[in-house]
Design an enzyme around this catalytic site. Structure first.
Site, PDB file in Angstrom:
ATOM      1  N   ASN A   1       0.817  -1.018   0.014  1.00  0.00           N
ATOM      2  CA  ASN A   1       0.048  -0.060  -0.007  1.00  0.00           C
ATOM      3  C   ASN A   1       0.960   1.223   0.003  1.00  0.00           C
ATOM      4  OD1 ASN A   1      -1.964   1.854   0.583  1.00  0.00           O
ATOM      5  ND2 ASN A   1      -3.017   0.529   1.925  1.00  0.00           N
TER       6      ASN A   1
ATOM      7  N   HIS B   1      -8.610  -4.913   2.129  1.00  0.00           N
ATOM      8  CA  HIS B   1      -7.514  -4.459   2.903  1.00  0.00           C
ATOM      9  C   HIS B   1      -6.990  -5.403   4.126  1.00  0.00           C
ATOM     10  CE1 HIS B   1      -8.006  -0.232   2.208  1.00  0.00           C
ATOM     11  NE2 HIS B   1      -9.250  -0.616   1.789  1.00  0.00           N
TER      12      HIS B   1
ATOM     13  N   HIS C   1     -12.268  -0.594  -7.730  1.00  0.00           N
ATOM     14  CA  HIS C   1     -11.702  -1.913  -8.196  1.00  0.00           C
ATOM     15  C   HIS C   1     -12.061  -2.505  -6.765  1.00  0.00           C
ATOM     16  CE1 HIS C   1      -8.380  -4.221 -10.124  1.00  0.00           C
ATOM     17  NE2 HIS C   1      -9.305  -5.059  -9.418  1.00  0.00           N
TER      18      HIS C   1
ATOM     19  N   GLN D   1     -14.350  -1.997   1.560  1.00  0.00           N
ATOM     20  CA  GLN D   1     -15.277  -0.987   1.449  1.00  0.00           C
ATOM     21  C   GLN D   1     -15.872  -1.012  -0.189  1.00  0.00           C
ATOM     22  OE1 GLN D   1     -11.641   1.466   2.005  1.00  0.00           O
ATOM     23  NE2 GLN D   1     -12.968   2.617   3.563  1.00  0.00           N
TER      24      GLN D   1
ATOM     25  N   GLY E   1     -16.925   4.037   1.457  1.00  0.00           N
ATOM     26  CA  GLY E   1     -15.675   4.772   1.633  1.00  0.00           C
ATOM     27  C   GLY E   1     -14.576   4.260   0.438  1.00  0.00           C
ATOM     28  N   GLN E   2     -15.263   3.559  -0.354  1.00  0.00           N
ATOM     29  CA  GLN E   2     -14.332   2.947  -1.584  1.00  0.00           C
ATOM     30  C   GLN E   2     -13.833   4.051  -2.463  1.00  0.00           C
ATOM     31  OE1 GLN E   2     -15.984   0.693  -4.498  1.00  0.00           O
ATOM     32  NE2 GLN E   2     -14.333  -0.539  -4.725  1.00  0.00           N
ATOM     33  N   THR E   3     -12.566   4.392  -2.609  1.00  0.00           N
ATOM     34  CA  THR E   3     -11.993   5.709  -3.272  1.00  0.00           C
ATOM     35  C   THR E   3     -11.509   5.092  -4.677  1.00  0.00           C
ATOM     36  OG1 THR E   3     -10.052   5.583  -2.397  1.00  0.00           O
ATOM     37  CG2 THR E   3     -11.541   7.049  -1.462  1.00  0.00           C
TER      38      THR E   3
ATOM     39  N   HIS F   1     -11.299  -4.426  -3.533  1.00  0.00           N
ATOM     40  CA  HIS F   1     -10.014  -4.780  -3.094  1.00  0.00           C
ATOM     41  C   HIS F   1     -10.213  -5.149  -1.481  1.00  0.00           C
ATOM     42  CE1 HIS F   1     -10.408  -0.395  -2.925  1.00  0.00           C
ATOM     43  NE2 HIS F   1      -9.707  -0.502  -1.766  1.00  0.00           N
TER      44      HIS F   1
END
Length: 162
Positions: free
Chosen positions: A39, A110, A106, A95, A101-103, A108
């Site tokens: 990350n 965490h 795609h 998210q 809260g997904q920015t 993914h």
């Protein structure tokens, strides 16, 4: 670049993560359907991401095969990250959608290694993830150097061999 993929050595190329390109030196694992990478702005050291190779914006858009692969490999990556960073637990989070809260559009996962006392309250990790995600002015931010990310990816790839 050769990396380990649970039983075999593979050559890797850069992969897409939403609108971003993740360089092969930041990817420490891949299967036929998913990949894991370091990350650029981790919540804690060892915070990594696992994503399907196919660009899918929302969890509901994954096939059953992709879901199985994503979760089996998230489990393996989590165990490796715990070992690599002497963690006692992991927070595993998705998210799913903008309002969650997904920015990066795609899917993914965490993977955040955890230890006793790392946050004042256990659930503060979610606030920190949201804070980091929402502060993305640009993917080109320099929170971590390429060298730091490459070294972490190499370390984690080696840990997968153990």
């Amino acid at each position: 670049l050769d990396l380990y993929t649970f039983g075999q050595v593979i050559s890797m190329a850069s992969l897409r993560f939403g609108q971003h390109l993740i360089t092969s030196s930041q990817i420490f694992f891949q299967s036929s359907l998913s990949f894991a990478f370091v990350n650029i702005r981790p919540v804690v050291l060892g915070h990594v991401l696992v994503a399907p190779k196919r660009l899918v914006k929302r969890f509901a858009g994954l096939t059953q095969e992709e879901i199985t692969d994503l979760f089996i490999n998230s489990q393996r990556v989590c165990a490796t990250v715990e070992r690599a960073y002497n963690a006692t637990s992991c927070t595993i989070a998705i998210q799913d959608g903008h309002d969650a809260g997904q920015t990066v559009e795609h899917v993914h996962v965490h993977i955040v290694p955890r230890r006793s006392g790392d946050f004042k309250r256990y659930d503060d990790v979610y606030d920190k993830i949201n804070e980091c995600e929402s502060s993305l002015d640009s993917w080109q931010r320099t929170a971590r150097s390429e060298q730091d990310m490459n070294e972490e990816a190499s370390h984690l790839a080696a840990m997968l061999k153990q």
